[in-house]
Design a protein around this motif. Structure first.
Motif: not given
Length: 205
Positions: A107-109, A118-125, A127-130, A153-158
């Protein structure tokens, strides 16, 4: 890809990712082990920690998911994967890192702030975005994102802490990245303080 989705399921089930930035390898190991003893099952070891390779080697036998954070390029991502990292986290989105991680079933977050990222990251596979840095946003931002992007699917950090973590989870966060609180606890009360604080985070999930 089963390994990738199994790892993501463990992260989203446990809800808490401990982001460990040690001033030295020993501090990173102690904070990470304290977090694990306190019940946190996912540990992100940042590449801003001196000799982080040594830290990853020491911790990969622990009963927890061990990943690498602050990964800025595919070379560093590959190094982490070869050391045994089970997931990769970046402060930004890098398509080459996404390709590499997909190739290895890891997994790459990536860190994202805008809908376009977010759209670019999801298109690149991814699954969870930081969502980083989360302290620049209100928890309601997740609902705003899930309007046009219901599958994001978002993972807030900071800036996540005991006082606001419930707000983020109720807003739809699939997991939370915490870090500075653990380091402060270690500096103030050592290993046992990290264990106690980690237990408090886990209890509130």
């Amino acid at each position: 890809m089963f390994m990738k989705h199994s790892t993501l399921a463990k992260i989203t089930d446990s809800k808490i990712v401990a982001v460990i930035r040690g001033q030295n390898p020993e501090e990173a190991v102690q904070v990470a082990k304290g977090a694990i003893e306190g019940g946190i099952q996912t540990i992100e070891l940042t590449y801003t920690t001196p000799q982080v390779d040594e830290v990853i080697r020491k911790l990969r036998k622990e009963d927890a998911l061990i990943g690498a954070g602050s990964v800025l390029d595919p070379e560093t991502a590959l190094n982490a994967i070869l050391l045994g990292a089970q997931f990769i986290v970046s402060p930004h989105f890098n398509k080459e890192i996404a390709t590499l991680c997909n190739r290895h079933g890891i997994p790459y977050m990536p860190g994202c702030m805008t809908i376009r990222e977010m759209v670019e990251a999801m298109e690149a596979g991814c699954d969870v975005l930081k969502l980083f840095p989360a302290n620049e946003f209100d928890p309601s931002f997740i609902r705003s994102v899930n309007g046009p992007l219901p599958h994001a699917r978002l993972m807030p950090t900071g800036g996540i802490n005991l006082d606001n973590m419930t707000d983020w989870l109720e807003a739809g966060a699939v997991a939370l990245g915490i870090g500075s609180d653990l380091n402060k606890a270690y500096k103030q009360g050592g290993y046992e303080a990290v264990v106690t604080l980690s237990q408090q985070y886990v209890h509130k999930c």
